[in-house]
Design an enzyme around this catalytic site. Structure first.
Site, PDB file in Angstrom:
ATOM      1  N   TYR A  98      -6.606  -0.968  -8.862  1.00  0.00           N
ATOM      2  CA  TYR A  98      -5.797  -0.616  -7.699  1.00  0.00           C
ATOM      3  C   TYR A  98      -5.612  -1.835  -6.799  1.00  0.00           C
ATOM      4  CZ  TYR A  98      -4.423   1.640  -3.322  1.00  0.00           C
ATOM      5  OH  TYR A  98      -3.764   1.990  -2.170  1.00  0.00           O
TER       6      TYR A  98
ATOM      7  N   ILE B 118       0.842  -1.201   0.000  1.00  0.00           N
ATOM      8  CA  ILE B 118       0.000   0.000   0.000  1.00  0.00           C
ATOM      9  C   ILE B 118       0.875   1.247   0.000  1.00  0.00           C
ATOM     10  CG2 ILE B 118      -1.485   1.417   1.489  1.00  0.00           C
ATOM     11  CD1 ILE B 118      -3.168  -0.531   0.094  1.00  0.00           C
TER      12      ILE B 118
ATOM     13  N   VAL C 221       2.594   1.647  -3.409  1.00  0.00           N
ATOM     14  CA  VAL C 221       1.715   2.155  -4.473  1.00  0.00           C
ATOM     15  C   VAL C 221       1.346   3.612  -4.226  1.00  0.00           C
ATOM     16  CG1 VAL C 221      -0.608   1.942  -5.455  1.00  0.00           C
ATOM     17  CG2 VAL C 221       0.800  -0.099  -5.139  1.00  0.00           C
ATOM     18  N   GLU C 222       1.068   3.952  -2.965  1.00  0.00           N
ATOM     19  CA  GLU C 222       0.586   5.292  -2.667  1.00  0.00           C
ATOM     20  C   GLU C 222       1.668   6.366  -2.776  1.00  0.00           C
ATOM     21  OE1 GLU C 222      -2.360   6.429  -2.168  1.00  0.00           O
ATOM     22  OE2 GLU C 222      -3.461   4.530  -2.132  1.00  0.00           O
ATOM     23  N   THR C 223       2.854   6.114  -2.219  1.00  0.00           N
ATOM     24  CA  THR C 223       3.866   7.182  -2.136  1.00  0.00           C
ATOM     25  C   THR C 223       5.276   6.723  -2.471  1.00  0.00           C
ATOM     26  OG1 THR C 223       4.287   6.782   0.227  1.00  0.00           O
ATOM     27  CG2 THR C 223       2.546   8.371  -0.334  1.00  0.00           C
TER      28      THR C 223
END
Length: 332
Positions: A305, A115, A118-120
């Site tokens: 996602y 997570i 993928v996010e940052t």
């Protein structure tokens, strides 16, 4: 401007209301409403919003999200050799912390790391927009989502009060998501945790808080430890055409198999599942999603996602286990 908003409500002057509405249509009514509802200082809220800038690039970004791409183009953005390599390094750097988080929240390290990857990109890219600008732009200048983002702006004001945050300085994504795990304001208030117990839930500077908050988000949305996430599936000739199946698992696996879709990995025939069809490199790809797949989608309501997070997490787990095995084989 570091702002403490918990003061008695003050009435806006007519001139201030006109000025704010000229800058952000509907802003004055928003200020009056949230100030009365939460006992905030209306003049302070008005001054804060008057300093928010409408950013056209934010509107441009929200109208072309990555999730609009086909799977064959979406996957290479997130499941890359570099992101796998950096995820293994992030896992190693935070190994003990991730173990403690798994013990408390029941979410495996590879999912939490994926997570954040993928996010940052593991905290490297947490967003370049002022959160205040992003939320004001989308709340007052983007009608398709204005109701949602007015609510998020309201949560942002309350978050600043609860965590003593400088609201005009915080940066995040074009949608106002913040920190290593990219929590929007309502999620920050509901799911962020102070895992390092320093008195503040810090999703930017505290890896302990950021990692545990992602795990808490999953636990609160019903993550089931040890249960499957998704499985590639084959479609039999003459299989029933499935269109517009919900992302939420709604059919027993036995029913899906009877329709002609067979998972490559065995599962409990009574488990609820759904079928996802995606545009892959070689044509249609079929996946069977289970409850934990749906839990991942609560982070971002997209099958693309969820599958990217799942595949990245699987790569991270496989390579971490392989590396550990190689070290054991070498011995002391």
């Amino acid at each position: 401007m570091s702002l403490l908003l918990k003061i008695c409500p003050l009435a806006l002057t007519l001139g201030a209301a006109v000025d704010l509405d000229a800058r952000h249509p509907g802003g004055a009514a928003f200020v009056a409403e949230v100030s009365q509802r939460h006992g905030l200082a209306a003049d302070a809220v008005s001054e804060l919003l008057a300093g928010a800038e409408r950013r056209q690039e934010i509107i441009d970004a929200i109208t072309r999200p990555a999730e609009a791409k086909p799977w064959r183009d979406y996957r290479p953005i997130f499941v890359t050799p570099e992101r796998i390599r950096d995820g293994i390094a992030f896992w190693a750097e935070n190994h003990e912390l991730l173990q403690r988080v798994e013990a408390e929240f029941g979410v495996p390290p590879q999912v939490v790391v994926a997570i954040i990857g993928v996010e940052t990109n593991y905290g490297r890219i947490t967003g370049r927009f002022r959160v205040l600008d992003a939320l004001a732009t989308l709340a007052f200048h983007y009608p398709p989502r204005s109701k949602f983002f007015r609510s998020e702006l309201e949560h942002f004001l309350l978050l600043g009060q609860e965590e003593s945050l400088p609201l005009d300085e915080l940066t995040g994504s074009y949608a106002g998501a913040m920190g290593l795990g990219q929590f929007i304001s309502s999620s920050y208030r509901s799911y962020a945790v102070d895992f390092d117990q320093d008195g503040q839930r810090d999703l930017w500077g505290s890896r302990a808080d950021a990692i545990a908050s992602v795990a808490n988000y999953f636990r609160r949305h019903g993550w089931r430890p040890g249960q499957p996430v998704a499985s590639p599936a084959t479609r039999a000739e003459g299989a029933r055409e499935l269109t517009d199946l919900p992302l939420k698992p709604s059919y027993p696996l036995s029913q899906i198999v009877a329709w002609g879709y067979r998972p490559s990995q065995p599962g409990d025939e009574h488990d609820l599942a759904t079928v996802i069809e995606l545009e892959g490199d070689q044509g249609p790809e079929f996946w069977i999603g289970f409850h934990n797949f749906y839990v991942i989608s609560r982070y971002n309501h997209s099958a693309l996602y969820s599958l990217a997070v799942h595949q990245l997490s699987e790569e991270l787990a496989a390579r971490t286990v392989a590396a550990a095995g190689a070290e054991e084989d070498q011995g002391p």
